[in-house]
Design a protein around this motif. Structure first.
Motif, short mmCIF file in Angstrom:
data_model
loop_
_atom_site.label_atom_id
_atom_site.label_comp_id
_atom_site.label_asym_id
_atom_site.label_seq_id
_atom_site.Cartn_x
_atom_site.Cartn_y
_atom_site.Cartn_z
N GLY A 142 0.76 -1.08 0.13
CA GLY A 142 -0.06 0.47 -0.14
C GLY A 142 0.97 1.34 -0.20
N GLY A 143 2.01 1.32 -0.52
CA GLY A 143 3.05 2.09 0.16
C GLY A 143 2.61 3.21 -1.41
N ASN A 144 2.99 4.84 -1.15
CA ASN A 144 2.49 5.24 -1.98
C ASN A 144 3.84 6.21 -3.04
N GLY A 145 5.05 5.72 -2.66
CA GLY A 145 6.24 6.17 -2.50
C GLY A 145 6.20 7.82 -1.81
N ILE A 146 5.94 8.46 -0.77
CA ILE A 146 5.94 9.92 -0.62
C ILE A 146 6.82 9.75 1.15
N GLY A 147 6.33 8.56 1.67
CA GLY A 147 6.71 8.81 2.98
C GLY A 147 7.91 8.89 3.41
N LEU A 148 8.91 8.36 2.74
CA LEU A 148 10.36 8.82 2.93
C LEU A 148 10.64 9.97 2.11
N SER A 149 9.67 10.65 1.25
CA SER A 149 10.20 12.07 0.72
C SER A 149 9.63 13.00 2.21
N THR A 150 8.71 12.45 2.07
CA THR A 150 8.10 12.85 3.95
C THR A 150 9.69 13.34 5.28
N ALA A 151 9.72 12.55 5.00
CA ALA A 151 10.29 11.73 6.46
C ALA A 151 11.87 12.86 5.79
N LYS A 152 12.71 12.93 5.08
CA LYS A 152 13.76 13.98 4.36
C LYS A 152 13.05 14.88 4.62
N ALA A 153 11.94 15.64 4.27
CA ALA A 153 10.86 17.00 4.04
C ALA A 153 11.46 17.32 5.56
N ILE A 154 10.63 16.56 7.24
CA ILE A 154 10.78 17.17 8.38
C ILE A 154 12.39 16.81 8.55
N VAL A 155 13.71 16.11 8.21
CA VAL A 155 14.85 16.22 8.63
C VAL A 155 15.18 17.45 8.36
N THR A 156 14.83 17.91 6.74
CA THR A 156 15.72 18.92 6.22
C THR A 156 14.71 20.44 7.68
N ARG A 157 14.01 20.66 7.15
CA ARG A 157 13.24 21.39 8.02
C ARG A 157 13.53 21.94 9.46
N HIS A 158 14.44 20.46 10.16
CA HIS A 158 15.22 20.37 11.92
C HIS A 158 16.94 20.45 11.36
N ARG A 159 17.33 21.19 10.00
CA ARG A 159 18.53 21.15 10.13
C ARG A 159 19.37 20.06 9.71
N GLY A 160 18.67 19.08 9.78
CA GLY A 160 19.26 17.70 10.11
C GLY A 160 19.40 16.81 9.02
N HIS A 161 19.69 15.40 8.35
CA HIS A 161 20.56 14.77 7.71
C HIS A 161 20.05 13.44 7.46
#
Length: 183
Positions: A142-161
């Protein structure tokens, strides 16, 4: 069925809205000290029964007193996205490992699981929107391919990697976030 397609589209739209929100700058008013240790422990408690129901196990090794400056809901969502991904794609009977520790001035969060037969050349694409490494398997989970891009966006927004790697049949996602400075 038409109903299933409507539900799928509805889910996709909700996820896209969430991704867009994750890419916005952090509003200073929403930022607080977030206990990564507490969020990690709570997330492990939520996902352990889900892993076990899927015939997998989840072990957690979480250092005490880990904290970052951020939005609590975002940090909870980050753990949920990464653990959900691990449960979905972990090999049958496999062990998922969640580790959180202090590393210099950063908090490191690592989630790994066995996943046989990955194409390591695809790893950099895992954070791309709508990317699914194996569409037949992703459809089944049931994946739609945006879970990990959302995770990356959250990390980036918190100045992380966030990075991923694949060694000896085990995939790992590692997040590094700046530790909150004591007030």
């Amino acid at each position: 069925s038409g109903q299933e397609q409507i539900q799928r589209m509805d889910g996709l739209i909700k996820n896209l809205v969430e991704l867009a929100r994750s890419e916005e700058a952090l509003p200073p008013s929403a930022v607080t000290t977030v206990s990564v240790s507490d969020v990690a422990e709570a997330s492990a408690e939520i996902f352990r029964p889900l892993a076990e129901a899927a015939g997998k196990s989840l072990a957690a090794d979480i250092a005490p007193a880990l904290a970052v400056n951020g939005v609590p809901d975002d940090i909870r969502r980050l753990f949920a996205l990464l653990l959900d991904n691990a449960v979905k794609y972990c090999d049958e009977g496999g062990a998922i490992q969640l580790t959180a520790l202090r590393c210099g001035k950063n908090v490191l969060i690592k989630i790994s699981n066995p996943c046989a037969g990955l194409d390591a050349s695809q790893l950099p694409h895992y954070f791309d929107r709508f990317y699914r490494a194996d569409s037949s398997r992703a459809r089944a989970t049931g994946g739609n391919g945006i879970g990990l891009s959302t995770a990356k966006a959250i990390v980036t927004r918190h100045r992380g990697h966030i990075t991923n790697d694949y060694r000896q049949g085990v995939i790992s996602f590692t997040v590094s976030l700046p530790q909150s400075s004591p007030k």
